[in-house]
Design an enzyme around this catalytic site. Structure first.
Site, PDB file in Angstrom:
ATOM      1  N   ASP A  14     -13.743  -5.075  -1.599  1.00 31.04           N
ATOM      2  CA  ASP A  14     -13.721  -5.043  -0.144  1.00 31.04           C
ATOM      3  C   ASP A  14     -15.095  -5.492   0.347  1.00 31.04           C
ATOM      4  O   ASP A  14     -16.124  -4.940  -0.068  1.00 31.04           O
ATOM      5  CB  ASP A  14     -13.427  -3.635   0.368  1.00 31.04           C
ATOM      6  CG  ASP A  14     -12.037  -3.155  -0.020  1.00 31.04           C
ATOM      7  OD1 ASP A  14     -11.102  -3.968   0.045  1.00 31.04           O
ATOM      8  OD2 ASP A  14     -11.898  -1.977  -0.392  1.00 31.04           O
TER       9      ASP A  14
ATOM     10  N   ASP B  53       0.864  -1.181   0.000  1.00 26.61           N
ATOM     11  CA  ASP B  53       0.000   0.000   0.000  1.00 26.61           C
ATOM     12  C   ASP B  53       0.895   1.225   0.000  1.00 26.61           C
ATOM     13  O   ASP B  53       1.781   1.363   0.866  1.00 26.61           O
ATOM     14  CB  ASP B  53      -0.899   0.021   1.234  1.00 26.61           C
ATOM     15  CG  ASP B  53      -1.988  -1.033   1.177  1.00 26.61           C
ATOM     16  OD1 ASP B  53      -2.368  -1.435   0.060  1.00 26.61           O
ATOM     17  OD2 ASP B  53      -2.461  -1.459   2.247  1.00 26.61           O
TER      18      ASP B  53
END
Length: 261
Positions: free
Chosen positions: A130, A11
């Site tokens: 997600d 990330d």
């Protein structure tokens, strides 16, 4: 038998790798390309770069970083974040990425999956999803709802139904991140991983919750995943890609063992 894949996720925020828990409390852990090159040399099968602030800041993903990564890596990698349409996908692929991950954009505009697959081939199009556990209901029979905007916005969409729709449109792979277990290091969410894996005919990457090699064993067997994504395990917890792969091999899971391991 197809080999299972170990994928390392990086990330990226402001050009640096960051890690948090359930998308919060992020801390700086290093340079993305330097870290990726090390994981590549150690035997990671693939890498994923998520530019986690690009969309919120209204900018493209960092194409300079993508180009640097392409020069440094010898394994496939995907990028996500800051992708607003087919031209941004094209730019990321031309910069050297092998795949582009679409998450909130795909929910807002599902046709982008079909457009991307037509333009570049479905092997380049990854659905990033997600999912949060909300319990089964008439609207969400799987018990897991798709959320977007970094887990902040519920969509009312059932995760399994969305996975099926995305694959029909053109997604060639699904990276399924379970919000409830993300960064917690107590194991992947096996239930939704298994539901999605059994529902679609494309590879499913399990994401969110890896804390030790046995968690990968569980998700690749009980969760029916094709690949397992790790971050904290190799960034900050002292595990290495060779050690994880040796543990998978010892458990009878077919993996590519680096020649130098």
């Amino acid at each position: 038998m197809l080999l299972k894949r170990l994928i390392v996720c990086l990330d990226v925020r402001n050009g640096r790798v960051t890690k948090g828990v359930r998308f919060k409390g992020n801390v700086d852990v290093g340079d993305p390309v330097e870290m990726a090159a090390r994981y590549c040399a150690e035997g990671a099968d693939e890498l994923v770069f998520y530019d986690i602030t690009a969309s919120a800041e209204g900018r493209r993903c960092d194409l300079g970083m993508v180009a640097r990564a392409a020069r440094a890596l010898s394994v496939p990698f995907s990028v996500g974040g800051g992708i607003r349409g087919v031209e941004d996908m094209r730019a990321a692929l031309l910069a050297g990425a092998d795949k582009v991950s679409l998450n909130s954009l795909a929910v807002d505009n599902p046709a982008i999956l079909a457009e991307g697959a037509r333009a570049f081939g479905r092997q380049c199009v990854v659905l990033g999803m997600d999912a949060r556990r909300v319990g089964p209901s008439a609207a969400i029979p799987s018990g897991y709802e798709v959320v977007v905007r970094g887990g902040r916005q519920p969509t009312g969409r059932d995760a399994v139904a969305w996975a099926r729709e995305a694959v029909e449109l053109g997604a060639g792979e699904i990276c399924l991140n379970a919000i409830d277990t993300d960064g917690v290091r107590e194991g992947y969410e096996l239930d939704i991983t298994r539901q999605v894996s059994d529902a679609v005919g494309v590879p499913v990457i399990a994401s969110g919750g890896a804390g030790k090699p046995s968690h990968l064993v569980d998700v690749l067997t009980q969760g029916h995943a094709d690949a397992a994504l790790v971050a904290s395990m190799v960034h900050t917890m002292g595990y290495t890609c060779p050690a994880i792969k040796e543990a998978l091999h010892a458990a009878g899971i077919p993996v590519r063992i680096p020649r130098h391991a």
